[in-house]
Motif scaffolding. Structure first.
Motif, PDB file in Angstrom:
ATOM      1  N   SER A 419       0.824  -1.203   0.000  1.00 11.27           N
ATOM      2  CA  SER A 419       0.000   0.000   0.000  1.00 11.27           C
ATOM      3  C   SER A 419       0.861   1.258   0.000  1.00 11.27           C
ATOM      4  CB  SER A 419      -0.934  -0.006   1.214  1.00 11.27           C
ATOM      5  OG  SER A 419      -0.199  -0.091   2.417  1.00 11.27           O
ATOM      6  N   ARG A 420       0.294   2.321  -0.577  1.00  9.61           N
ATOM      7  CA  ARG A 420       0.954   3.624  -0.678  1.00  9.61           C
ATOM      8  C   ARG A 420       2.263   3.554  -1.442  1.00  9.61           C
ATOM      9  NH1 ARG A 420      -3.049   3.137   2.055  1.00  9.61           N
ATOM     10  NH2 ARG A 420      -4.350   4.770   2.812  1.00  9.61           N
ATOM     11  N   ASN A 421       2.308   2.762  -2.495  1.00  9.17           N
ATOM     12  CA  ASN A 421       3.383   2.781  -3.484  1.00  9.17           C
ATOM     13  C   ASN A 421       2.734   3.014  -4.844  1.00  9.17           C
ATOM     14  OD1 ASN A 421       6.187   1.890  -2.298  1.00  9.17           O
ATOM     15  ND2 ASN A 421       4.693   0.546  -1.315  1.00  9.17           N
ATOM     16  N   ARG A 422       3.507   3.389  -5.830  1.00 11.35           N
ATOM     17  CA  ARG A 422       2.947   3.613  -7.171  1.00 11.35           C
ATOM     18  C   ARG A 422       3.151   2.366  -8.024  1.00 11.35           C
ATOM     19  NH1 ARG A 422      -0.694   7.168  -6.917  1.00 11.35           N
ATOM     20  NH2 ARG A 422      -0.578   7.343  -9.195  1.00 11.35           N
ATOM     21  N   VAL A 423       2.609   1.261  -7.559  1.00 12.98           N
ATOM     22  CA  VAL A 423       2.800  -0.003  -8.259  1.00 12.98           C
ATOM     23  C   VAL A 423       1.532  -0.380  -9.016  1.00 12.98           C
ATOM     24  CG1 VAL A 423       4.476  -0.825  -6.580  1.00 12.98           C
ATOM     25  CG2 VAL A 423       2.065  -1.362  -6.270  1.00 12.98           C
ATOM     26  N   ASP A 424       1.711  -1.237 -10.003  1.00 13.68           N
ATOM     27  CA  ASP A 424       0.592  -1.828 -10.725  1.00 13.68           C
ATOM     28  C   ASP A 424       0.819  -3.328 -10.783  1.00 13.68           C
ATOM     29  OD1 ASP A 424      -1.767  -1.966 -12.028  1.00 13.68           O
ATOM     30  OD2 ASP A 424      -1.213  -0.622 -13.669  1.00 13.68           O
ATOM     31  N   LEU A 425      -0.252  -4.078 -10.955  1.00 16.50           N
ATOM     32  CA  LEU A 425      -0.145  -5.526 -11.006  1.00 16.50           C
ATOM     33  C   LEU A 425       0.062  -5.993 -12.431  1.00 16.50           C
ATOM     34  CD1 LEU A 425      -2.917  -6.618  -8.475  1.00 16.50           C
ATOM     35  CD2 LEU A 425      -0.473  -6.365  -8.076  1.00 16.50           C
ATOM     36  N   CYS A 426       0.898  -7.004 -12.555  1.00 17.24           N
ATOM     37  CA  CYS A 426       1.179  -7.530 -13.894  1.00 17.24           C
ATOM     38  C   CYS A 426      -0.058  -8.228 -14.452  1.00 17.24           C
ATOM     39  CB  CYS A 426       2.327  -8.519 -13.848  1.00 17.24           C
ATOM     40  SG  CYS A 426       3.915  -7.761 -13.448  1.00 17.24           S
ATOM     41  N   PRO A 427      -0.344  -8.031 -15.773  1.00 21.15           N
ATOM     42  CA  PRO A 427      -1.474  -8.720 -16.417  1.00 21.15           C
ATOM     43  C   PRO A 427      -1.116 -10.158 -16.742  1.00 21.15           C
ATOM     44  CG  PRO A 427      -0.346  -7.334 -17.995  1.00 21.15           C
ATOM     45  CD  PRO A 427       0.337  -7.115 -16.677  1.00 21.15           C
ATOM     46  N   GLN A 428      -2.047 -10.820 -17.443  1.00 20.22           N
ATOM     47  CA  GLN A 428      -1.887 -12.227 -17.800  1.00 20.22           C
ATOM     48  C   GLN A 428      -0.752 -12.381 -18.819  1.00 20.22           C
ATOM     49  OE1 GLN A 428      -5.507 -13.888 -19.190  1.00 20.22           O
ATOM     50  NE2 GLN A 428      -5.025 -15.946 -18.516  1.00 20.22           N
ATOM     51  N   PRO A 429       0.011 -13.480 -18.781  1.00 16.67           N
ATOM     52  CA  PRO A 429       1.084 -13.687 -19.765  1.00 16.67           C
ATOM     53  C   PRO A 429       0.566 -13.562 -21.189  1.00 16.67           C
ATOM     54  CG  PRO A 429       1.162 -15.367 -18.055  1.00 16.67           C
ATOM     55  CD  PRO A 429      -0.109 -14.596 -17.839  1.00 16.67           C
TER      56      PRO A 429
END
Length: 674
Positions: A419-429
């Protein structure tokens, strides 16, 4: 038999004079407003509690009737004097509590009374306004003492005369005094195992040489450095608490010890081997000027050599949170083979590097939150890195991604806080992965994930595939639900707690009906203008609907599966309609349901905000008109008009009856032949 049983029971439980309670051989006279010890208690009393009374003097004859007494507590009285012969009949007394009294007034006489207790093991003198000289007098003839508390007094300085003859002492509590200097005060306490000097004014601890001590608490002082004696002796020290001080450097610890918990939270500590601008101070030395009486010694310490000389192989907990650490020295963690908990949160770390050379094989918790991390350096190879890590807290940093494959070797991780980072989750391969992202797909052990306040721009591509998430926090992501809601299908079987607080959720944008395992749901801080119908079939235990735009809940909310399973419901800060509160009344009658913020719930009637449980009569009257059946209302309004017209018609008909008949007969009357 009945008579004998009744007599025994009465003897065991009958209240004694003065209102005391007797349980077996324990007499409890707490808070009975007694000004002296009752003389008519049972003679076989072994434990006597007289706390919270008004006793001022313990006289020579006070305890004559209780020769079997071994535990006496007089805490929070007004005790000023214990006469010298008070304990002559209770020489078997082992535990004596005199805390929070006024024993500073007659120390010498009280000391004479205490000296008649050869078996005394525990003595509590806390909160008696005692100086160090008074303490010395009171305990000077108590060689059997094993535990002593003189906390919350006015002790300022300790020397070798303070605790003489306490050769059996195992535990000493000195917290919350005004101690600023200790001069060989513990030399004679060779059996001492637990020492508490917290909440005092010690500026430093130099030449620490208590080899038998196991627990040392010197937290909440003003200590700037801690230097153990240079010795190859084995120290029994297991717990060292230096938190909430002013430490400038990592403490110089005994070379050989059994230390397993080192608490350094909230200091000013940093490592100066490397500064933030890249300058190296690897060969820096620090000189300590030690003044002992008339002699002055200068000790030169090469920080990094001394650090390495301290054997930290048994350390399991290291808390260095709330300091000024920019980076860790080379191989600092390599020697901590038993470390299980490492807390570095609230520091100034910009990078943190882990490699196979520093495996930290036993580490289960790593907290790097509230730093300035822009990079997490992990050299991923064939070896394991953090193989036993279970809790990883990286919240409130400046991370945009994590190293690829970081979770490949963390086979036991269960909790991850990003939380409170500028991250995004990786999508499907197979889909575009040009932007930095965090890949948690396939991490089967992961059960708790927090992504609050990460600025997520949708959750497309099934980012949770292959996980077993039970707790998911997506709060404070305004765009997180803007994409395809297909990510929910991978969580249907496992998800139990879901937070969607402040995610711009509208009433129809999500279907929750498939989340059959969900027990806790937070939908607060959104834009719900109607209660989501898909919630009705769930069996939630807790639901949070605060800070939305709900005018009402469904009338049957207490009867559907959701209402029957709910145990906690938050409803405040919604614009409820005061005239449609049937659902509120139903919730008040629901068995086992709690509304913790019920007193904050209000409804709107015009421009007024009212409590739904106490609506004024004019409001209720107005609501009855607003909620009445319109068809019935129209019928009631039309009925008088219809009756009036009918009566008028009948009157006119009767008045003109004869004329009308003649007119009809004249025009239509024609004789018919028979």
């Amino acid at each position: 038999l009945a008579a004998g049983w009744g007599t025994g029971t009465d003897a065991a439980w009958a209240p004694s004079p003065g209102g005391c309670e007797l349980v077996q051989s324990i007499m409890d006279c707490t808070g009975r407003r007694l000004s002296s010890i009752p003389g008519n208690l049972r003679g076989d009393t072994e434990e006597l509690f007289l706390d919270d009374n008004t006793i001022q003097v313990l006289g020579n004859a006070s305890l004559l009737l209780y020769p079997r007494l071994w535990h006496l507590s007089l805490t929070r009285n007004r005790l000023e004097l214990i006469e010298p012969g008070a304990f002559l009949s209770s020489r078997g007394l082992q535990v004596l509590s005199l805390a929070d009294n006024l024993l500073f007034t007659n120390c010498s006489l009280t000391a004479a009374a205490l000296s008649a207790l050869p078996a005394l093991r525990m003595l509590d003198l806390a909160g008696n306004q005692l100086t160090e000289d008074m303490v010395s007098v009171l305990v000077s003839n108590l060689p059997s003492l094993e535990s002593l508390s003189v906390a919350r007094n006015i002790i300022m300085r300790l020397d070798s005369s303070t605790f003489t003859n306490l050769t059996q002492l195992l535990e000493l509590n000195l917290e919350k005094n005004y101690i600023f200097e200790i001069d060989n005060a513990f030399e004679g306490l060779r059996r001492l195992q637990r020492l508490n000097i917290a909440y005092n004014y010690l500026p430093c601890l130099v030449g620490f040489d208590l080899t038998k001590l196991r627990v040392l608490n010197v937290s909440n002082n003003i200590i700037e450095w801690f230097l153990a004696l240079e010795s190859d002796d084995l120290f029994e020290l297991e717990v060292l608490d230096l938190s909430h001080n002013r430490l400038l450097f990592f403490p110089v610890l005994p070379r050989r010890s059994r230390l397993h918990s080192l608490l350094l939270q909230d200091n000013r500590m940093s490592f100066y081997q490397r500064l933030p601008n890249g300058t190296s101070l690897a060969n820096v030395t620090v000189q300590f000027l030690i003044v002992d009486g008339n002699s002055t010694n200068t000790t030169t310490v090469k920080l990094w050599d001394e650090l390495c000389h301290s054997n930290l192989s048994s350390l399991s907990l290291l808390d260095m949170s709330q300091n000024q650490v920019w980076g860790l020295p080379d191989d600092f963690l390599a020697q901590m083979h038993s470390l299980t908990h490492l807390k570095l949160n609230q520091n100034c770390l910009e990078t943190f590097h882990l490699s196979e050379e520093d495996p930290l094989a036993m580490l289960t918790e790593l907290d790097l939150s509230q730093n300035q991390l822009v990079e997490l350096g992990v050299k991923v190879g064939v070896g394991d890195i953090l193989p036993n890590l279970q809790l990883f807290n990286l919240s409130t940093n400046r991370l945009q991604a994590l190293p690829p494959g970081i979770f490949t070797h963390t086979r036991k991780i269960t909790t991850l806080d990003l939380s409170r980072n500028r991250v995004d989750l990786c999508p499907q391969p197979g889909e575009a992965e040009s932007l930095p992202c965090v890949d948690i797909r396939g991490v089967e052990t992961l059960t708790h994930l927090s992504l609050a306040g990460c600025g997520l721009q949708g959750l497309g591509g099934r980012p949770f595939q292959g996980t077993s998430l039970m707790h998911l926090d997506l709060s404070d992501n305004r765009q997180a639900l803007s994409g395809d809601p297909g990510w929910l299908q991978d969580l249907v079987l496992t998800l139990r707690v879901l937070s969607l607080r402040n995610t711009s959720l509208s009433s129809t944008s999500m279907d929750f009906s498939a989340l059959n395992s969900l027990v806790r749901l937070d939908l607060s801080g959104n834009s719900l203008a109607a209660f989501p119908a898909s919630l009705s079939t769930l069996r939630l235990r807790s639901l949070d609907l605060r800070d939305n735009c709900l005018p009402a809940l469904p009338p049957d909310v207490a009867r559907v599966p959701l209402g029957r399973s709910l145990r906690e419901l938050y409803l405040s800060r919604n614009p409820y309609n005061c005239c449609t509160l049937g659902w509120w009344d139903a919730l008040q009658q629901a068995e086992g349901l709690r509304v913790p913020d019920g007193r904050e719930v209000t409804c709107r009637h015009g421009s007024r905000a009212l409590s739904p449980g106490a609506l004024p009569e004019p409001v209720l009257h107005s609501c009855r008109w607003q909620t009445a059946d319109l068809a019935l209302l129209y019928l009631v309004l039309a009925l008088p008009t219809c009756l009036t017209l009918l009566v008028a018609f009948v009157v006119v008909f009767l008045m003109l009856k004869e004329k009308l008949l003649k007119m009809v007969k004249t025009r239509c009357g024609v004789s018919s032949p028979y």
